[in-house]
Design a protein around this motif. Structure first.
Motif, short mmCIF file in Angstrom:
data_model
loop_
_atom_site.label_atom_id
_atom_site.label_comp_id
_atom_site.label_asym_id
_atom_site.label_seq_id
_atom_site.Cartn_x
_atom_site.Cartn_y
_atom_site.Cartn_z
N GLN A 181 0.80 -1.31 0.05
CA GLN A 181 0.00 -0.15 -0.09
C GLN A 181 1.07 1.34 -0.13
OE1 GLN A 181 -3.56 0.09 -0.10
NE2 GLN A 181 -3.27 -2.00 -0.46
N LEU A 182 0.31 2.36 -0.65
CA LEU A 182 1.10 3.55 -0.58
C LEU A 182 1.21 4.29 0.65
CD1 LEU A 182 2.43 5.87 -2.39
CD2 LEU A 182 -0.12 6.89 -2.48
N HIS A 183 0.14 4.13 1.54
CA HIS A 183 0.15 4.56 2.83
C HIS A 183 1.21 3.94 3.58
CE1 HIS A 183 -3.07 7.17 2.23
NE2 HIS A 183 -3.68 6.05 1.73
N ASP A 184 1.82 2.70 3.25
CA ASP A 184 2.77 2.08 4.06
C ASP A 184 4.37 2.84 3.56
OD1 ASP A 184 0.89 0.38 5.14
OD2 ASP A 184 1.38 -1.45 3.87
N ARG A 185 4.41 3.35 2.66
CA ARG A 185 5.71 4.05 1.98
C ARG A 185 5.91 5.59 2.28
NH1 ARG A 185 8.91 0.46 -0.75
NH2 ARG A 185 10.51 2.26 -0.16
N ALA A 199 11.13 13.47 -5.13
CA ALA A 199 11.57 12.26 -5.59
C ALA A 199 11.69 11.09 -4.46
CB ALA A 199 13.06 12.40 -6.00
N VAL A 200 10.86 10.27 -4.75
CA VAL A 200 10.84 9.01 -3.72
C VAL A 200 10.65 7.72 -4.55
CG1 VAL A 200 8.15 9.21 -3.93
CG2 VAL A 200 9.41 8.32 -1.86
N ASP A 201 11.42 6.58 -3.55
CA ASP A 201 11.42 5.47 -4.14
C ASP A 201 10.44 4.56 -3.57
OD1 ASP A 201 13.93 5.86 -5.60
OD2 ASP A 201 15.08 5.38 -3.67
N LEU A 202 9.47 4.17 -4.77
CA LEU A 202 8.40 3.50 -4.35
C LEU A 202 8.33 2.15 -5.34
CD1 LEU A 202 5.73 5.97 -4.35
CD2 LEU A 202 6.44 4.81 -2.31
#
Length: 92
Positions: free
Chosen positions: A44-48, A73-76
């Protein structure tokens, strides 16, 4: 110390414009789909990241008269996502 995520020098594998009334997270998901990420298989996005804070950042930028821009900038999901006020880009 962890390395900071930087905007890659290469061309993005996907880029989507952020509509005037769209949340940043919605555009991020559209960019992920355009980059052929299987969103059913990723965490889930909210976990990151704090998705609400991302949406508020874009909303604040739209409401303000500030001349400045922002770039996040974020690593997902094993990709680098770059969020700007007008677009989201995905890099490998």
């Amino acid at each position: 110390m962890t390395p900071s995520t930087r905007v890659p020098d290469e061309p993005p594998v996907a880029r989507v414009g952020i509509d005037a009334d769209e949340d940043a997270t919605d555009a991020l998901f559209r960019a992920a789909r355009r980059a052929h990420l299987d969103l059913d298989e990723v965490e889930q996005l909210h976990d990151r990241i704090d998705a609400d804070a991302l949406d508020r950042l874009l909303s604040h930028h739209r409401r303000s008269d500030a001349d400045g821009e922002f770039t996040l900038a974020v690593d997902l999901w094993d990709r680098t996502f770059v969020v700007r006020p007008d677009a989201v880009e995905v890099y490998t």
